[in-house]
Design an enzyme around this catalytic site. Structure first.
Site, mmCIF file in Angstrom:
data_model
loop_
_atom_site.group_PDB
_atom_site.id
_atom_site.type_symbol
_atom_site.label_atom_id
_atom_site.label_comp_id
_atom_site.label_asym_id
_atom_site.label_seq_id
_atom_site.Cartn_x
_atom_site.Cartn_y
_atom_site.Cartn_z
ATOM 1 N N PHE A 193 0.854 -1.180 0.000
ATOM 2 C CA PHE A 193 0.000 0.000 0.000
ATOM 3 C C PHE A 193 0.895 1.237 0.000
ATOM 4 C CE2 PHE A 193 -2.485 -3.245 2.354
ATOM 5 C CZ PHE A 193 -3.524 -3.386 1.446
ATOM 6 N N ARG A 215 -4.738 16.563 2.810
ATOM 7 C CA ARG A 215 -5.584 15.371 2.805
ATOM 8 C C ARG A 215 -4.694 14.149 2.607
ATOM 9 N NH1 ARG A 215 -8.470 18.507 4.719
ATOM 10 N NH2 ARG A 215 -10.567 19.174 4.069
ATOM 11 N N PRO A 299 -14.377 6.560 0.790
ATOM 12 C CA PRO A 299 -13.726 7.556 -0.069
ATOM 13 C C PRO A 299 -13.103 8.725 0.669
ATOM 14 C CG PRO A 299 -16.104 7.806 -0.164
ATOM 15 C CD PRO A 299 -15.836 6.550 0.612
ATOM 16 N N GLY A 300 -13.380 8.860 1.967
ATOM 17 C CA GLY A 300 -12.776 9.964 2.703
ATOM 18 C C GLY A 300 -11.270 9.856 2.811
ATOM 19 N N GLU A 328 0.587 -16.418 -0.259
ATOM 20 C CA GLU A 328 0.065 -15.160 0.270
ATOM 21 C C GLU A 328 -0.386 -15.289 1.721
ATOM 22 O OE1 GLU A 328 -2.965 -13.719 -2.372
ATOM 23 O OE2 GLU A 328 -1.699 -13.924 -4.159
#
Length: 376
Positions: A193, A215, A299-300, A328
C-alpha cells in the site's frame, strides 16, 4: 555520448520516452547471431546468442548521456539484466558498437517467440502506465527496490486505467476536476500500500476555491467481491478469515465473514479477477456472473474501488472447506449459509463486512430473477 541497442519493449516509442524523459533519435539496426525470445514466465523479452544466420532486429538510440544511461539502468537492471557492448549492423550497411541489456544470470530463460506488435496490443498500455510511477522513483530507490515494487505498481496502474476506461455515470452540476490545484505530494510509506499526503485546493460549490488543505490518502488498488449463490439449493458460500483491521481496532473477534474478494492484478479485468478469486478462495467454477455495483467503500481516505458480483454456481455440501493461496499466507474457511440464514445475519450483526452486506441485500432484491436464469 554513447549508443544503445533496444530489441524489446523499449522499441515502443511512448515507453522509451517515459523511461528517458525525452524522445531520442533512433535508427533501425540488427545484432547478428542473436535472437529475441520472450522471457519464460514474463511478458518482456530477452536477447540471446543464436544460430550465426539469425539476427535480432531493433533500434539504435544515438547520443545518450550519462544521465540517460542512469535512467535506463534504473529501469532495466533490477529485472535481471546487465549492460554489455556489441557490434551492430545498421540498415545502411554500416557497423557501430553499442550497449545493450542482456540477462545477467540464469534467472531469465527463453520461452516462446516474442513479437513487438503482440506485446503492444496486450501489455503496452499497462506497462506505459506502470512506468510513469516507476520512473518517479529514479534517484530515490535502487533498481532492485523498484523492480520489487513492480507488481503492486502495475496493479495501481490498472486501477488508474479502469478509472478512465470504466468511469461511473456522470452527474451534472459538479465542479470540474481540472480545477483541483495540487501544491505538493508527500509520500509517507510505499509498499504493498502507499500513504500520500496531498496539499491541494479544490473548486467549491459556491463557485470559489477552497484554501490549501492537507488530505491523506491510503492508496490501494481496485478489488472485486463475489457472493457465490446456488439458485437451486438457495444457499450462498461465505468466507471466514482473520483481518488485521478489526484486530488493530481492538475487536474481540478479528475473524470476519466476507464475500470472496481479491485485488485486481495488473492487466487483469474485473471479471477475470472474479473468476480467479473464485477458484483460489473457494475452488468454485461460476456459470453466470451478475455485476451488482461498483463503489468506493471509504472515499474519505482510501482509494480502493470495489466491483461487486453475484456468481451463480453449484454449492453442494462438499463446497465448504479450507482454502487460500499459501504464498500469500491466506487461511480461509469457506462455509455454506442458507438464504434465510443469510438474511438473519444481516439483521443480527454477525455480518460486519460492508461489501458482503451490500451483496446480501442485492441478492434479496434480485433473488427471483437470478433463480430464473437458465444454466448454459
Amino acid at each position: 555520448m554513447t549508443r544503445l541497442f533496444v530489441f524489446g519493449t523499449l522499441r515502443d516509442p511512448a515507453l522509451l520516452a517515459l523511461v528517458l524523459g525525452r524522445h531520442p533519435v533512433t535508427q533501425p539496426a540488427f545484432l547478428p547471431g542473436a535472437a529475441v525470445w520472450q522471457a519464460a514466465g514474463h511478458d518482456f523479452p530477452i536477447c540471446l546468442p543464436a544460430d550465426p544466420e539469425a539476427r535480432a532486429e531493433g533500434l539504435v538510440i544515438e547520443g545518450l548521456t550519462e544521465a540517460d544511461l542512469s535512467r535506463l539502468d534504473f529501469y532495466e537492471l533490477g529485472f535481471g539484466y546487465a549492460r554489455e557492448t556489441a557490434e551492430l549492423h545498421l540498415a545502411d550497411g554500416g557497423r557501430v558498437a553499442a550497449a545493450l541489456y542482456r540477462p545477467s544470470g540464469p534467472a531469465l530463460a527463453p520461452g516462446g517467440a516474442w513479437d513487438l506488435a503482440a506485446w503492444q496490443s496486450a501489455y503496452g498500455a499497462i506497462t506505459r502506465e506502470t512506468a510513469i510511477e516507476a520512473m518517479s522513483y529514479h534517484g530515490s530507490l535502487s533498481p532492485d527496490e523498484m523492480a520489487a515494487l513492480w507488481p503492486v505498481m502495475e496493479a495501481r496502474a490498472q486501477s488508474r486505467i479502469a478509472a478512465r476506461d470504466r468511469p461511473a455515470p456522470v452527474r451534472g452540476g459538479l465542479p470540474d476536476r481540472a480545477g483541483i490545484r495540487t501544491e505538493r505530494v508527500e509520500i509517507g510509506y510505499n509498499g504493498f500500500f502507499r500513504l500520500e499526503e496531498h496539499h491541494l485546493s479544490y473548486p467549491s460549490f459556491n463557485g470559489g476555491q477552497s484554501p490549501v488543505v492537507s488530505r491523506v490518502a491510503f492508496v490501494s488498488v481496485d478489488a472485486v467481491t463475489l457472493l457465490p449463490y446456488d439458485p437451486v439449493r438457495d444457499r450462498v458460500l461465505l468466507v471466514d478469515q482473520f483481518r488485521v483491521g478489526p484486530f488493530v481496532r481492538g475487536d474481540a473477534q478479528p475473524w470476519t465473514l466476507e464475500a470472496v474478494a481479491g485485488r485486481v492484478d495488473g492487466n487483469e479485468t474485473w471479471e477475470e479477477a472474479v473468476h480467479r478469486e473464485a477458484r483460489e478462495e473457494a475452488g468454485l467454477t461460476l456459470w453466470h456472473l451478475a455485476h451488482i455495483g461498483s463503489y468506493y467503500p471509504s472515499p474519505g481516505a482510501v482509494t480502493e474501488y470495489l466491483a461487486s458480483y453475484i456468481g451463480l454456481t453449484d454449492l453442494p455440501d462438499s463446497a465448504a472447506g479450507l482454502f487460500g493461496v499459501a504464498e500469500e499466507a491466506e487461511d480461509i474457511r469457506a462455509i455454506l449459509v442458507e438464504f434465510e440464514d443469510l438474511m438473519a445475519m444481516t439483521r443480527d450483526g454477525r455480518i460486519q463486512n460492508g461489501p458482503l452486506m451490500i451483496s446480501a441485500l442485492r441478492l434479496a432484491a434480485d433473488r427471483e430473477v437470478l433463480r430464473a436464469i437458465q444454466r448454459p
